[in-house]
Design an enzyme around this catalytic site. Structure first.
Site, PDB file in Angstrom:
ATOM      1  N   ASP A  52      61.555  60.479  26.258  1.00 52.53           N
ATOM      2  CA  ASP A  52      61.283  59.274  27.042  1.00 52.53           C
ATOM      3  C   ASP A  52      62.397  58.836  28.107  1.00 52.53           C
ATOM      4  OD1 ASP A  52      60.159  56.607  27.256  1.00 52.53           O
ATOM      5  OD2 ASP A  52      59.812  56.292  25.424  1.00 52.53           O
ATOM      6  N   THR A  93      55.454  54.449  29.303  1.00 52.42           N
ATOM      7  CA  THR A  93      55.323  55.246  28.222  1.00 52.42           C
ATOM      8  C   THR A  93      54.106  55.615  27.679  1.00 52.42           C
ATOM      9  OG1 THR A  93      57.590  54.546  27.511  1.00 52.42           O
ATOM     10  CG2 THR A  93      56.271  55.408  25.785  1.00 52.42           C
ATOM     11  N   LYS A 178      58.986  55.084  18.405  1.00 54.18           N
ATOM     12  CA  LYS A 178      57.916  54.218  19.015  1.00 54.18           C
ATOM     13  C   LYS A 178      56.669  54.573  18.514  1.00 54.18           C
ATOM     14  CE  LYS A 178      60.093  53.401  23.427  1.00 54.18           C
ATOM     15  NZ  LYS A 178      59.726  53.437  24.945  1.00 54.18           N
ATOM     16  N   ASP A 368      57.794  61.185  29.711  1.00 59.87           N
ATOM     17  CA  ASP A 368      56.802  60.643  30.004  1.00 59.87           C
ATOM     18  C   ASP A 368      56.721  59.846  31.235  1.00 59.87           C
ATOM     19  OD1 ASP A 368      58.812  59.178  28.964  1.00 59.87           O
ATOM     20  OD2 ASP A 368      57.776  57.732  27.642  1.00 59.87           O
ATOM     21  N   HIS A 369      58.058  59.682  31.779  1.00 60.37           N
ATOM     22  CA  HIS A 369      58.004  59.045  33.136  1.00 60.37           C
ATOM     23  C   HIS A 369      59.667  59.193  33.328  1.00 60.37           C
ATOM     24  CE1 HIS A 369      59.952  55.810  30.950  1.00 60.37           C
ATOM     25  NE2 HIS A 369      58.935  55.811  30.212  1.00 60.37           N
TER      26      HIS A 369
END
Length: 566
Positions: A52, A93, A178, A368-369
């Protein structure tokens, strides 16, 4: 009769000649080795590791501080795509994880953000929150509604396709700190999706999957592993010189449950383990160790990779994102947490090698970014950077609309840099939606730091300009869930989210550019600079696993990464 025999002989000779012609070569591609134990060329286990907030430049900047068996091993022996960018906005996310596993974009899979404004209920909604699902912990189903499920996801994932290919004989397990980072990778019907509870410090799930946790999860939770880190010290792993390239000053906007400045003592300000400690624990490298241990427990308990039906494990490391939001990408904390994550990755890959054999599996790694620099830090070194208050934007839009169209509740919601308008009121006043949207966008454009906007009418009617930015917005737009005006900020500006030091979500390179890496069986090693996207991961895995790509796929198989097979 003689003519018939001559024709048959000629046909046989021609067929033999075709078989003896060598297959076309693709340069230096290596042949995939045969798998030990059987004649199948398919991997026994596919592992997708998502980090992440994994900006691509971290690989280049932090490479000197990585050991030989973590990221370095994956890079040197795997296929690294160095020019991979997300092909939509917003770069958050939930959309990132959905894109990786569906090979799709929010326009197709419906995951338009971590949250969205639900016009049906008139309220903000967490994307994976499901009012019909209930949390499942060690005691079973709780009475609390709104636990996570994948019901908002449209279409299938690579894991779903794997299970559909053999009547559910393949197993799919997804784990993360998460909930959204376990639920979306797991797809529609995994064997399990598990995430961390910062209330209890244990792994939980929801009754979408099962009404009780598997016995192995309860046994893992019973060990109370986070408690062993109570009062643990997170100090610098590397020599002092390694941190000279990181920002040296502490900014007022940098804050976390850990306090400020190394070393950090992890206790959440408590005298004994409790909720504040379990929350603070997530912001440390120790949480990544904890997740890796849980991943190993899943492999053993579910017998992943133990037979000829390929299984899939998704592991999403969330702590780098929490640290990045709190301290920023230029902080010593980010360098340290990635240096320590490298050790966790090395240990995990070693474990896979001993348990399954690297020749029997394929590993994909991505982020994810990315993330924006902290505006105050960027400004301190001479960059044009700032944060924009969402209140300032909404006040400007509301005032302009009231002045032109009269008083009314014209704006219903604002999330993901999108304004949701009161469509019923617009229709009641017999106003042109396109003109109204344009008026709202022009009002937002007057706020310092906002440089562009797109409207629902533009997107739906196909009137978008031919530009990369317009394509990213169109790919992120879903008719049912997206807003009516899409705001674009200047680079190094963002619309602030609460008290976070920095964030992500923009169409700019620092948010879209992430590593895409494949390693293991069937993978051709090399560093490639062709245009790629995390949306290409699912179709590439589909090619390696010999299954149909997910239903909404827009990505492509990255053929540069595919070794030739006999």
């Amino acid at each position: 009769m003689i003519d018939k025999k001559i024709r048959q002989a000629a046909s046989f000779i021609l067929s033999l000649a075709i078989l003896l012609v060598p297959a076309p070569s693709r340069g230096q591609a290596r042949k995939a080795p045969e798998r030990a134990g059987n004649g199948s060329s398919k991997p026994r286990l596919a592992v997708v590791i998502v980090i992440d907030q994994f900006r691509y430049d971290y690989l280049e900047r932090f490479l000197p501080y990585f050991g030989k068996n973590g990221f370095r091993r994956l890079i040197s022996q795997g296929a690294l795509f160095a020019n991979a960018n997300y092909n939509y906005v917003p770069t958050y996310t939930a959309p990132g994880h959905a894109s990786i596993f569906t090979g799709s974009v929010p326009a197709q899979n419906g995951i338009v953000g971590n949250s969205w404004f639900d016009r049906g209920t008139g309220a903000m909604r967490v994307m994976v929150s499901d009012s019909s699902a209930r949390l499942v912990n060690d005691s079973g189903v709780t009475g609390d509604p709104g636990a996570a499920s994948p019901r908002a996801l449209i279409g299938t994932t690579i894991g779903d396709q794997l299970r559909l290919s053999n009547n559910l004989l393949s197993k799919v397990v997804a784990v993360s700190l998460k909930d959204r980072s376990a639920v979306l990778p797991g797809g529609q019907r995994p064997n399990g999706a598990f995430w961390y509870s910062d209330v209890t410090g244990t792994f939980v799930s929801s009754d979408y999957y099962s009404r009780e946790l598997p016995e192995w999860v309860r046994r893992f939770n019973a060990a109370r592993r986070p408690d062993k880190y109570f009062n643990a010290k997170w100090d610098r792993l590397l020599p002092a010189d390694a941190y000279k390239a990181s920002q040296s000053s502490t900014l007022p906007v940098q804050r976390s449950p850990l306090g400020k400045g190394f070393p950090y003592v992890v206790n959440g300000g408590l005298g004994a383990p409790g909720q504040k400690f379990y929350d603070a624990f997530e912001f440390t490298p120790f949480a990544s160790e904890y997740l890796a241990d849980f991943s190993k427990a899943a492999v053993e308990a579910e017998a992943l990779g133990a037979d000829d039906h390929t299984d899939l494990l998704s592991v999403s490391f969330s702590s780098p994102d929490l640290v990045g939001h709190s301290f920023g990408p230029d902080s010593p904390e980010i360098l340290d947490i990635y240096a320590r994550l490298d050790l966790v990755i090395a240990d995990l890959v070693d474990y896979f090698d001993k348990r399954v054999g690297l020749a029997n599996m394929v590993i994909a790694v991505t982020g994810d970014h990315g993330v924006s620099p902290v505006p105050e830090y960027a400004a301190s070194v001479g960059m044009d950077a700032n944060r924009i208050s969402s209140r300032v934007v909404l006040d400007a839009v509301n005032k302009a609309l009231a002045d032109r169209f009269g008083e009314g509740k014209w704006v219903l919601g604002f999330v993901n840099d999108q304004i949701y308008l009161n469509l019923d009121l617009i229709a009641e006043k017999k106003l042109s939606p396109a003109s109204f949207e344009a008026a709202a966008g022009e009002a937002a454009l007057k706020v310092t730091g906002i440089v562009n906007f797109f409207t629902r009418s533009q997107i739906v009617e196909g009137r978008m300009p031919q530009s990369r930015l317009a394509r990213l917005v169109a790919n992120g737009f879903n008719r049912e869930r997206s807003g009516d005006i899409w705001i674009v900020t200047r680079p190094f500006y963002f619309i602030s989210e609460g008290l976070l030091a920095t964030t992500h979500g923009s169409p700019y390179n620092y948010d879209t550019h992430v590593p895409v890496l494949f390693f293991g069986r069937g993978v051709r090693a090399g560093k490639f600079f062709v245009e790629a996207s995390p949306s290409d991961i699912a179709p590439t895995l589909a090619a390696l696993l010999g299954v149909e790509p997910p239903s909404n796929v827009v990505g492509r198989a990255l053929v540069d990464a595919l070794a030739e097979r006999e």
